[in-house]
Design an enzyme around this catalytic site. Sequence first.
Site, PDB file in Angstrom:
ATOM      1  N   GLN A 179       2.150  -6.102  -3.022  1.00 23.52           N
ATOM      2  CA  GLN A 179       2.654  -6.225  -1.647  1.00 23.52           C
ATOM      3  C   GLN A 179       3.950  -5.412  -1.460  1.00 23.52           C
ATOM      4  O   GLN A 179       4.145  -4.434  -2.148  1.00 23.52           O
ATOM      5  CB  GLN A 179       2.844  -7.703  -1.256  1.00 23.52           C
ATOM      6  CG  GLN A 179       1.523  -8.450  -1.027  1.00 23.52           C
ATOM      7  CD  GLN A 179       0.866  -8.950  -2.293  1.00 23.52           C
ATOM      8  OE1 GLN A 179       1.486  -9.585  -3.116  1.00 23.52           O
ATOM      9  NE2 GLN A 179      -0.413  -8.658  -2.481  1.00 23.52           N
ATOM     10  N   LYS A 211       1.765   1.981  -5.124  1.00 23.34           N
ATOM     11  CA  LYS A 211       2.363   1.392  -6.341  1.00 23.34           C
ATOM     12  C   LYS A 211       1.472   1.634  -7.558  1.00 23.34           C
ATOM     13  O   LYS A 211       1.958   1.980  -8.639  1.00 23.34           O
ATOM     14  CB  LYS A 211       2.588  -0.123  -6.143  1.00 23.34           C
ATOM     15  CG  LYS A 211       3.576  -0.456  -5.038  1.00 23.34           C
ATOM     16  CD  LYS A 211       3.706  -1.956  -4.833  1.00 23.34           C
ATOM     17  CE  LYS A 211       2.461  -2.579  -4.251  1.00 23.34           C
ATOM     18  NZ  LYS A 211       2.159  -2.214  -2.854  1.00 23.34           N
ATOM     19  N   GLY A 230      -4.429  -4.650  -3.631  1.00 24.91           N
ATOM     20  CA  GLY A 230      -5.457  -3.656  -3.913  1.00 24.91           C
ATOM     21  C   GLY A 230      -4.726  -2.411  -4.364  1.00 24.91           C
ATOM     22  O   GLY A 230      -4.092  -1.736  -3.563  1.00 24.91           O
ATOM     23  N   HIS A 231      -4.735  -2.151  -5.664  1.00 20.49           N
ATOM     24  CA  HIS A 231      -3.981  -1.030  -6.214  1.00 20.49           C
ATOM     25  C   HIS A 231      -4.954   0.037  -6.698  1.00 20.49           C
ATOM     26  O   HIS A 231      -5.866  -0.258  -7.458  1.00 20.49           O
ATOM     27  CB  HIS A 231      -3.075  -1.503  -7.360  1.00 20.49           C
ATOM     28  CG  HIS A 231      -2.011  -2.454  -6.904  1.00 20.49           C
ATOM     29  ND1 HIS A 231      -1.090  -3.010  -7.747  1.00 20.49           N
ATOM     30  CD2 HIS A 231      -1.719  -2.940  -5.675  1.00 20.49           C
ATOM     31  CE1 HIS A 231      -0.281  -3.807  -7.052  1.00 20.49           C
ATOM     32  NE2 HIS A 231      -0.654  -3.776  -5.797  1.00 20.49           N
ATOM     33  N   ASP A 253       0.806  -1.232   0.000  1.00 24.05           N
ATOM     34  CA  ASP A 253       0.000   0.000   0.000  1.00 24.05           C
ATOM     35  C   ASP A 253       0.833   1.274   0.000  1.00 24.05           C
ATOM     36  O   ASP A 253       0.438   2.297   0.560  1.00 24.05           O
ATOM     37  CB  ASP A 253      -0.979   0.023   1.201  1.00 24.05           C
ATOM     38  CG  ASP A 253      -1.866  -1.204   1.217  1.00 24.05           C
ATOM     39  OD1 ASP A 253      -2.211  -1.688   0.128  1.00 24.05           O
ATOM     40  OD2 ASP A 253      -2.200  -1.669   2.322  1.00 24.05           O
TER      41      ASP A 253
HETATM   42  P1  GDP Z   1      -0.773   0.129  -3.582  1.00 20.86           P
HETATM   43  O1  GDP Z   1      -1.343  -1.137  -3.043  1.00 20.86           O
HETATM   44  O2  GDP Z   1       0.688   0.259  -3.312  1.00 20.86           O
HETATM   45  O3  GDP Z   1      -1.091   0.365  -5.036  1.00 20.86           O
HETATM   46  O4  GDP Z   1      -1.468   1.298  -2.751  1.00 20.86           O
HETATM   47  P2  GDP Z   1      -3.038   1.391  -2.356  1.00 20.86           P
HETATM   48  O5  GDP Z   1      -3.792   1.780  -3.558  1.00 20.86           O
HETATM   49  O6  GDP Z   1      -3.491   0.196  -1.604  1.00 20.86           O
HETATM   50  O7  GDP Z   1      -2.988   2.551  -1.276  1.00 20.86           O
HETATM   51  C1  GDP Z   1      -2.473   3.802  -1.572  1.00 20.86           C
HETATM   52  C2  GDP Z   1      -3.568   4.866  -1.349  1.00 20.86           C
HETATM   53  O8  GDP Z   1      -2.984   6.135  -1.282  1.00 20.86           O
HETATM   54  C3  GDP Z   1      -4.576   4.953  -2.486  1.00 20.86           C
HETATM   55  O9  GDP Z   1      -5.813   5.377  -1.988  1.00 20.86           O
HETATM   56  C4  GDP Z   1      -3.954   6.012  -3.395  1.00 20.86           C
HETATM   57  O10 GDP Z   1      -4.902   6.670  -4.217  1.00 20.86           O
HETATM   58  C5  GDP Z   1      -3.390   6.942  -2.378  1.00 20.86           C
HETATM   59  N1  GDP Z   1      -2.181   7.669  -2.759  1.00 20.86           N
HETATM   60  C6  GDP Z   1      -1.142   7.270  -3.538  1.00 20.86           C
HETATM   61  N2  GDP Z   1      -0.169   8.223  -3.559  1.00 20.86           N
HETATM   62  C7  GDP Z   1      -0.603   9.219  -2.752  1.00 20.86           C
HETATM   63  C8  GDP Z   1      -0.044  10.463  -2.329  1.00 20.86           C
HETATM   64  O11 GDP Z   1       1.067  10.854  -2.683  1.00 20.86           O
HETATM   65  N3  GDP Z   1      -0.822  11.219  -1.490  1.00 20.86           N
HETATM   66  C9  GDP Z   1      -2.054  10.824  -1.066  1.00 20.86           C
HETATM   67  N4  GDP Z   1      -2.734  11.620  -0.243  1.00 20.86           N
HETATM   68  N5  GDP Z   1      -2.582   9.652  -1.429  1.00 20.86           N
HETATM   69  C10 GDP Z   1      -1.876   8.863  -2.254  1.00 20.86           C
HETATM   70  P1  IMO Z   2      -0.812  -4.358  -2.092  1.00 20.57           P
HETATM   71  O1  IMO Z   2      -0.378  -4.957  -3.392  1.00 20.57           O
HETATM   72  C1  IMO Z   2      -0.722  -4.602   2.265  1.00 20.57           C
HETATM   73  C2  IMO Z   2      -0.691  -8.619   4.019  1.00 20.57           C
HETATM   74  C3  IMO Z   2      -1.909  -9.101   4.778  1.00 20.57           C
HETATM   75  C4  IMO Z   2      -1.264 -10.022   5.787  1.00 20.57           C
HETATM   76  C5  IMO Z   2      -0.129 -10.669   4.978  1.00 20.57           C
HETATM   77  C6  IMO Z   2      -0.481 -12.032   4.398  1.00 20.57           C
HETATM   78  O2  IMO Z   2      -2.118  -3.651  -2.163  1.00 20.57           O
HETATM   79  O3  IMO Z   2       0.273  -3.514  -1.515  1.00 20.57           O
HETATM   80  P2  IMO Z   2      -2.037 -12.821   2.396  1.00 20.57           P
HETATM   81  O4  IMO Z   2      -3.511 -12.647   2.191  1.00 20.57           O
HETATM   82  O5  IMO Z   2      -1.209 -12.236   1.307  1.00 20.57           O
HETATM   83  O6  IMO Z   2      -1.657 -14.233   2.715  1.00 20.57           O
HETATM   84  O7  IMO Z   2      -1.729 -11.973   3.737  1.00 20.57           O
HETATM   85  O8  IMO Z   2       0.152  -9.760   3.927  1.00 20.57           O
HETATM   86  N1  IMO Z   2      -0.959  -8.156   2.639  1.00 20.57           N
HETATM   87  C7  IMO Z   2      -0.921  -6.879   2.256  1.00 20.57           C
HETATM   88  N2  IMO Z   2      -0.725  -5.752   2.973  1.00 20.57           N
HETATM   89  N3  IMO Z   2      -0.876  -4.527   0.926  1.00 20.57           N
HETATM   90  C8  IMO Z   2      -1.049  -5.643   0.194  1.00 20.57           C
HETATM   91  O9  IMO Z   2      -1.067  -5.630  -1.155  1.00 20.57           O
HETATM   92  C9  IMO Z   2      -1.112  -6.889   0.863  1.00 20.57           C
HETATM   93  N4  IMO Z   2      -1.290  -8.173   0.455  1.00 20.57           N
HETATM   94  C10 IMO Z   2      -1.178  -8.931   1.556  1.00 20.57           C
HETATM   95  O10 IMO Z   2      -2.589  -8.029   5.387  1.00 20.57           O
HETATM   96  O11 IMO Z   2      -0.662  -9.275   6.816  1.00 20.57           O
HETATM   97 MG    MG Z   3      -2.871  -1.807  -1.768  1.00 20.63          MG
END
Ligand code: GDP
Ligand code: IMO
Ligand code: MG
Length: 458
Positions: A232, A15, A39-40, A12
Amino acid sequence: MTVTIVGSQLGDEGKGGIVDLYGDDADVVARYQGGDNAGHTVVHEGEKYKLSLVPSGAIRGKVGVLGNGCVVNPRTLFAEIDTLQDRGLDPDVRVAERAHVILPYHRILDGIEEEVKSESGDEVGTTGRGIGPTYEDKAGRRGIRVGDLLDPDVLRERLEYVVPQKRAVVEDVYGIAVEDLENPEALDVDALFEEYREFGRRFEEAGMPVNAGQFLTDAMAEGEQVMIEGAQGTIIDIDHGNYPYVTSSNPTAGGAATGTGLSPGVVGSGEVIGIVKGYLTRVGSGPLPTELGGVVGDTPGYEAQGEGENEELAHQIREEGGEYGTVTGRPRRVGWLDMPMLRHATRVSGFTGLAINHLDVLAGLDEVKVGHTYTLDGEELATMPARTEQWAECEANLRSFDGWEAVDWAAAAEEGYEALPENARTYVEYIEDELDTPAYAIGVGPGRGETIVRKQPF
Ligand code: GDP
Ligand code: IMO
Ligand code: MG
């Protein structure tokens, strides 16, 4: 060339947004590990897209590939493709024939094992998507691959071998009667055969199955640019993370080669960009030396390490950053940036550049801290120990930076790096210096127009 995007922390990091940004210059975007635990988030023309399996480039019409290192749940994949089509997009997604399939019994086993572990407070806090059990079957040579769904005889043979084993685990090891499960058909060979054979037909009709390594190599031979999208992050990598509080794949850069079929030389001669959130978040259990405030059920023993009493500040950052799981909606644990963690991540993946996100979320704080080093048994450490129990004992030595105020972030992104408040630049430059790696991009908001771009990697 290739540009590989790797999470440097605990997932998170933002990415999806960076893949979207740099993916503009790519022709193909390939995932190399993980499944629908990811979850991207991509924000495009004010619309928010949350993607679990479809590679983030698909929003802008790039070819998306799920590499052989991925675990694919066809139910989720087709539901996601259908939803995107309903929203007017037409994602072109290819799936490696070598990728393993998540079956309904994998989710059941993920749930049961977490339940059992929770009795002693040892649960990982998985996403419940069946990721671990699917990779277990892959390593145990009893998995079912995407290619197997295309051949009815092979599919039936594999199911007939594996399903009785799974039934026995549920019934004999865990003492649960299959009929008492919410979905007993998850362990019924005929029901599984029918549903997954149908998925096989749909894959075939849509022309989705590919030999991923060959497909990507051919694309590169024709001069196409390939973006490799990690899911991840480093600290939940099964080898380089804080085992056993990890996912079951390799999000680090080495996984980009094994999980796509492109050679290490190809991946290594491209760029590898480490995605850094300007602070830390974690979903699920495990240590966190710079934790600010815990989350009941996830923070071990609910005794946050670090400045664990800073509940209010953690809450403020969580709300400001919208730090709730993209997949599960769980509140994310929050901590200060952890440099020993980032030094480890930089070494493991060999980052050639960084993207530092979420600096806007920290705006308004009087001071911003980072864990500069750790103290363990009276000794100062610059990087993470390999043993998770020792990591849990590490005390972070914090450094304090003066905070910065919010500005018009979109305007700053347009203007460039110098428009970033001076104290935020000091923070960025500290990270660059410590990791000896330049920041190619700085995220100051979720949208693409809220990213300061200093270098285009392609
Ligand atoms: P990922 O799993 O690495 O793709 O990240 P996620 O999408 O799970 O979580 C990142 C969250 O932060 C999302 O809601 C993005 O829209 C948001 N986000 C990404 N970059 C920034 C940033 O520079 N500032 C803010 N406020 N939000 C961001
Ligand atoms: P993205 O791609 C954050 C965490 C879970 C748990 C551990 C193992 O959005 O960054 P799993 O279901 O993979 O066996 O869970 O890894 N986890 C993540 N945490 N971002 C993710 O993906 C994750 N995918 C798995 O919360 O601690
Ligand atoms: Mg994510």
